[in-house]
Design an enzyme around this catalytic site. Structure first.
Site, PDB file in Angstrom:
ATOM      1  CG  HIS A 412      -1.951  -1.082   1.120  1.00 25.19           C
ATOM      2  ND1 HIS A 412      -2.678  -1.534   2.181  1.00 25.19           N
ATOM      3  CD2 HIS A 412      -2.371  -1.788   0.058  1.00 25.19           C
ATOM      4  CE1 HIS A 412      -3.493  -2.481   1.765  1.00 25.19           C
ATOM      5  NE2 HIS A 412      -3.323  -2.648   0.494  1.00 25.19           N
ATOM      6  CG  ASN A 677       5.967  -5.457 -18.035  1.00 21.16           C
ATOM      7  OD1 ASN A 677       6.821  -4.899 -18.704  1.00 21.16           O
ATOM      8  ND2 ASN A 677       5.016  -4.790 -17.397  1.00 21.16           N
ATOM      9  CB  CYS A 725       0.377  -1.978 -22.843  1.00 19.57           C
ATOM     10  SG  CYS A 725      -0.162  -3.655 -22.531  1.00 19.57           S
TER      11      CYS A 725
HETATM   12  C1  PEP Z   1       2.748  -6.901 -19.139  1.00 19.72           C
HETATM   13  O1  PEP Z   1       2.824  -8.069 -18.758  1.00 19.72           O
HETATM   14  O2  PEP Z   1       3.572  -6.378 -19.911  1.00 19.72           O
HETATM   15  C2  PEP Z   1       1.656  -6.034 -18.695  1.00 19.72           C
HETATM   16  C3  PEP Z   1       1.482  -4.826 -19.185  1.00 19.72           C
HETATM   17  O3  PEP Z   1       0.864  -6.530 -17.714  1.00 19.72           O
HETATM   18  P1  PEP Z   1       1.262  -6.442 -16.151  1.00 19.72           P
HETATM   19  O4  PEP Z   1       2.549  -5.684 -16.072  1.00 19.72           O
HETATM   20  O5  PEP Z   1       0.141  -5.751 -15.495  1.00 19.72           O
HETATM   21  O6  PEP Z   1       1.384  -7.880 -15.830  1.00 19.72           O
END
Ligand code: PEP
Ligand code: MG
Length: 798
Positions: A412, A677, A725
Site C-alpha cells: 500500500h 513484461n 503496453c
Molecule cells: C505486461 O505483462 O507487460 C503487462 C502490461 O501486464 P502487467 O505488467 O500488469 O502484468
C-alpha cells in the site's frame, strides 16, 4: 525450530485475547511448576505465568540498581535468568563493530570464553538469531546445519538452545541465549519470557545502566564510510537528500511497570487518542482527494479497532511491562510473524499493524509525531517498512524519496508513493542499520541502488543529473501539444497505462492519445470487499467520463499470482506467475468475469468499449471469453439497456504459446496488445520480480526483438491493430527498437510520453526498419549498444 503456534498467518485473532475493557482477565496461573519440565503441557495461548514473569522483571530491575561494575551486573543477570528459566546455560552476546557478536557474559559456558568468543553475524546458531532477527528454539541444536562448535566455550555438553535477538528500535544489538543439557522443547511462554528479558536488556544497554555499548555499533561500521546498497525499484526516479530514519529513535526508558492497572488505563487513553488522530487524518482535505487510495486508509483505521491486537498488548502489560514496552513487545512479535508469512496480503496487514504500533507509541510517550518542523527540506525516509498512513504523515513537499528494507510492488505504501510521485526503493537490505540520521543519501531507483554517504564528487554528479532531468522535464512539457510523428511522417499512437482514477489527469497533462492499458485489478486490490456490478459500473463510468472522449482499453481482472485480493484467498501457487491467474481465473469463475463485463458495458453506454483479456494462452481461451462477452451484450439488449455504440475485444499477448497461433488468433480478435513484461519473463524463463535476474537478460536481445518483429509483421499483414503496453515502451531507446520492429502504437506510464515523443520526432524510421531485420539474426546477447550508437549517429534524441 519448534512450532511456536502463534506465528499463524491470521493477522489478528480476537479470540486469543480479551478486550481491553474486560477487567475480568484470567489471573496469574502457574503454568509451568518450578523445576518441572515445561514440555509436559501444551500451550493454550492463554495461561501465561504473569506473576512469574513480573517477578523476574522486578528482580532484574532491582539488580540494575545495585552498585557495581557492568560486568558484575551482567554476570548476575545471566545467573538469574538461567535459574528462572531452569537452564544450565544463559549467555549474552553483544554486537560489536564489524558485525561481530561477542560473548559478554555467561552462566554455564567456560568463564574464560567471555570476551574471547566472537562469532560473525550468521555464524553459528547465535549468529543466525542475529541475522534473522528471529528467535530460534532447538531441542537438538547440534543437528542444526548452522551449529558451529567453539571448543573454548565447552558447549558440546549442551543439546538444546533457545536464542532470542536483543533489539532496539528495530536493530539487532545482541543475542540472549539459554542452553540445556537434555533435549528440551522450549515452550511459547519461555520464548516470550526470554524476548521480554531481551527487551529489558536492550533498554538497559541503551539507557547506560550497563555501560558496554561504548564500542558496539549495532551494525554500523563506526566510520561512516560511503556505501552502495542494492534494492528493488518500486517507483522510479532519482533523488538526493538527508537520511531520516522513520521511527527516529523512540526511546523507552521504563520497561517494567509498578502498577499494571495504571498502565492499562494509559493504554486505553492512548488508543482513544490514536483513533481520534486517524479520524482527523482521514478528514484531511488532501486525503479526501486521494480517491480510491482513501480506502486503504479506511481499512487501516479498522485495524485500530482490532480487539485481538489491543488485547495482546494488554496481556503484555499484565506480564509486568509498561504500556509502551508492551507495545514494543507486540511490535517485535508482529515483525516475527511478518518474516514467516508469505502471503503478500497478510504481510501488508501486518505492516499496517506495525504502523499502528508506532503511532500508539507516539501517543503513549506523548511525542509530537512526525511534524515537519524539525525535518529537513530534502528528506529521504528510511524504514524497515511503512504503512500508507505513516507516509502521509510526512510533508510530501519535503520528501525526496523513500528507502525500505522490505516492501513489494503491491504494498500500500508503494501505491501511495506512486500516486505522490515519490521515488521508492524496497528490499534494500541493511539500510536501517547502515543509515544514520542526517547522512547524505542518493536514491537512484532507476538503477536500483542507494548510495549512502557518497563523497562530494559523486554527490555533485548526481545533483547535475537531477538538474538536467528537471531541465528536460521543462522541455518535455513543451512537447505536450506536438504530434508524435517521425521525421519521415509516420504518426505513432502514444497512450498511457493507468490503474486508478488518480492516474487519469496525466492522460490530459501528457497529451497522450488515450489509455492503452487500464489495469482494473488495482482498484480491486485497494478495496476490502469485492465490488459488485453497481460499484464497478460507477468506477468505470468515472474512468470513461474523466478520459473525456479519449479511448480507454480496459483490461479485465489480472489477479492471482502475486496480485492478491484480500477477500479472495485461493491456494498459494508454487509458481505464481505461471499459476492460476488472470483469464484462467476469469474462465473458471465466469460469474466474476461476467459481472465485470456487465459493468463495463453499462459504463460505456452509447460510447465505445475496448475490452482486453490478459494472459490468453491459446485461441480457445479467447473464444470462450469472447462468448461470455457476447452473452452479456445479448443479455443487456434483452433487458432493454442501451449498449455501447461499438465493442472491440482484444487480447494481451504475453504468453509465447499464443505467438504460434497468431494466424488463427488474428482472424478473431479486434486488436492485440503485447504485454512485454510477462512475454519477456516467459520468453527467457526469468522471473520478472527476481532482483538477481533483473539485468541478466535484455529486452533488446535479438531473439526477443525477433519475436516482436514477427508479431508486428503478422498483425500488419492481417491489418489487425497492434500495440505494446509493457514497461519496454517506456524507454526511448527500447521504443525506438519497437518502431523499428513495426509497432506503431505504444502504451506507457504517463511520465514516459514526453521523452518517447521527443525520440519519435527526431527519428527517420524507414532506414531503421530496413536495417533492423539483419541485426535480429546476430548472435549478440543484446543489441543495446548497436541501437544506441545508431541513435547517436542519426541524431535521435534519447
Ligand atoms: C505486461 O505483462 O507487460 C503487462 C502490461 O501486464 P502487467 O505488467 O500488469 O502484468
Ligand atoms: Mg502482464
Amino acid at each position: 525450530m519448534q512450532n511456536r503456534g502463534r506465528i499463524d498467518p491470521a493477522v489478528s485473532d480476537s479470540t486469543d485475547a480479551e478486550p481491553l475493557s474486560d477487567k475480568s482477565k484470567p489471573g496469574p496461573s502457574a503454568k509451568v511448576p518450578e523445576g518441572k519440565s515445561p514440555d509436559s503441557k501444551p500451550h493454550d495461548g492463554r495461561s501465561h505465568d504473569w506473576a512469574g514473569s513480573r517477578r523476574l522483571l522486578r528482580l532484574l530491575r532491582d539488580l540494575m540498581k545495585e552498585r557495581g561494575s557492568s560486568q558484575m551486573k551482567l554476570d548476575k543477570i545471566v545467573k538469574l535468568i538461567a535459574q528462572d528459566i531452569v537452564a544450565e546455560v544463559c549467555s549474552i552476546y553483544v554486537l560489536r563493530s564489524g558485525d561481530v557478536l561477542e560473548l559478554f557474559a555467561t552462566m554455564g559456558l567456560k568463564p574464560e570464553a567471555v570476551h574471547q568468543t566472537r562469532l560473525h553475524v550468521e555464524e553459528g546458531i547465535v549468529g543466525q538469531v542475529a541475522a534473522l532477527a528471529l528467535p530460534l528454539a532447538l531441542s537438538d541444536a547440534q543437528k542444526h546445519p548452522n551449529f558451529a562448535y567453539r571448543p573454548e566455550t565447552g558447549e558440546e555438553n549442551y543439546q538444546s538452545l533457545l536464542g532470542v535477538p536483543i533489539q532496539r528500535a528495530g536493530r539487532v544489538i545482541g543475542v540472549l541465549a539459554v542452553q540445556n543439557v537434555t533435549p528440551r522443547n522450549y515452550t511459547d511462554e519461555e520464548v516470550e519470557a526470554l524476548e521480554t528479558v531481551a527487551m529489558l536488556l536492550a533498554e538497559l544497554f541503551a539507557g547506560g545502566e550497563i555501560a558496554l555499548l561504548d564500542e558496539t555499533a549495532a551494525g554500523d561500521d563506526g566510520q561512516g564510510k560511503p556505501m552502495r546498497l542494492d534494492g528493488l525499484a518500486l517507483n522510479d526516479g532519482l533523488a538526493i537528500g538527508q537520511a531520516v530514519p522513520h521511527t527516529r529513535g523512540i526511546v523507552i526508558s521504563q520497561v517494567i511497570a509498578d502498577d499494571p492497572e495504571e498502565e492499562r488505563e494509559r493504554l486505553v487513553t492512548a488508543v482513544a487518542e490514536m483513533r481520534g488522530a486517524i479520524d482527523d487524518l482521514l478528514a484531511r482535505a488532501d486525503i479526501a482527494e486521494l480517491g480510491e487510495h482513501r480506502e486503504i486508509l479506511e481499512v487501516y483505521r479498522m485495524f485500530a479497532e482490532d480487539k485481538g491486537w489491543i488485547g495482546r498488548i494488554d496481556e503484555a502489560i499484565l506480564s509486568g511491562l509498561t504500556a509502551e514496552a508492551a507495545v514494543e513487545k507486540i511490535q517485535v512479535d508482529t515483525r516475527t510473524r511478518m518474516a514467516k508469512v508469505k502471503d503478500p496480503y497478510l504481510k501488508e496487514r501486518l505492516s499496517d499493524l506495525e504502523d499502528l504500533g508506532n503511532r500508539l507509541l507516539h501517543h503513549l510517550l506523548e511525542l509530537d509525531g512526525t511534524g515537519p518542523q524539525d525535518l529537513p527540506d530534502d528528506m529521504v525516509l528510511i524504514a524497515r517498512n511503512l504503512g500508507p498512513a505513516e507516509l502521509l504523515d510526512y510533508d510530501a513537499t519535503r520528501l525526496r524519496a523513500v528507502v525500505l528494507e522490505e516492501g513489494s510492488p503491491t504494498a500500500h505504501v508503494v501505491i501511495m508513493a506512486r500516486a505522490l510521485n515519490i521515488p521508492i526503493i524496497g528490499r534494500c537490505r541493511d539500510i536501517v542499520t547502515s543509515a544514520r540520521p542526517g547522512d547524505r543519501i542518493v536514491v537512484d531507483a532507476d538503477n536500483e541502488q542507494v548510495l549512502l554517504r557518497p563523497n562530494e564528487e559523486v554527490q555533485a554528479t548526481f545533483a547535475s543529473t537531477i538538474a538536467e532531468r528537471d531541465r528536460r522535464k521543462e522541455i518535455f512539457a513543451a512537447t505536450r501539444d506536438l504530434p508524435p510523428v517521425t521525421l519521415d511522417g509516420l504518426r505513432i499512437a502514444l497512450n498511457i497505462n493507468a490503474g486508478l482514477l488518480i492516474d487519469i489527469p496525466h492522460l490530459h497533462d501528457s497529451g497522450a492519445d488515450g489509455i492503452g492499458l487500464y489495469r482494473t485489478e488495482i482498484a480491486f486490490m485497494v478495496r476490502d470487499t469485492f465490488p459488485g456490478v453497481t460499484a464497478q459500473t460507477e468506477l468505470y463510468s468515472r474512468v470513461v467520463e474523466q478520459a473525456d472522449g479519449k479511448p480507454v482499453v480496459f483490461r479485465t481482472l489480472d489477479v492471482g499470482g502475486d496480485k492478491v485480493l484480500p477477500y479472495w484467498q485461493g491456494e498459494v501457487d508454487e509458481n505464481p506467475a505461471m499459476g492460476w491467474r488472470a483469464i484462467r481465473i476469469g474462465l473458471d469463475r465466469p460469474a466474476v468475469l461476467r459481472q465485470q463485463i456487465r459493468a463495463l458495458l453499462r459504463a460505456s453506454q452509447g460510447g465505445e468499449l475496448r475490452i482486453m483479456f490478459p494472459m490468453i494462452s491459446d485461441v480457445a481461451e479467447f473464444e470462450t471469453a469472447r462468448a461470455l462477452l457476447d452473452r452479456e451484450i445479448e443479455r443487456e439488449g434483452v433487458k432493454g439497456r442501451t449498449l455501447p455504440s461499438m465493442v472491440k475485444a482484444g487480447v494481451m499477448l504475453e504468453v509465447p504459446s499464443l505467438y504460434w497461433q497468431l494466424p488463427a488468433l488474428l482472424d478473431k480478435v479486434d486488436f492485440v496488445s503485447v504485454g512485454s513484461n510477462d512475454l519477456f519473463q516467459f520468453h527467457f524463463a526469468a522471473d520478472r520480480g527476481n532482483p538477481r535476474l533483473v539485468r541478466r537478460y535484455d529486452v533488446l536481445a535479438p531473439g526477443f526483438l525477433k519475436l516482436l518483429h514477427g508479431i508486428a509483421s503478422q498483425a500488419s499483414a492481417k491489418q489487425v491493430a497492434l500495440s505494446l503496453c509493457g514497461d519496454m515502451a517506456a524507454h526511448p531507446l527500447e521504443a525506438m527498437a519497437l518502431l523499428g520492429c513495426g509497432f506503431e502504437s505504444l502504451s506507457m506510464p504517463a511520465p514516459s510520453v514526453a521523452p518517447v515523443k521527443t525520440m519519435i520526432r527526431s527519428l527517420n524510421l524507414a532506414p531503421l526498419k530496413t536495417l533492423l531485420p539483419s541485426w535480429l539474426e546476430l548472435p549478440d546477447h543484446s543489441l543495446r549498444d548497436r541501437l544506441r550508437s545508431y541513435a547517436k549517429e542519426q541524431g535521435v534524441e534519447l
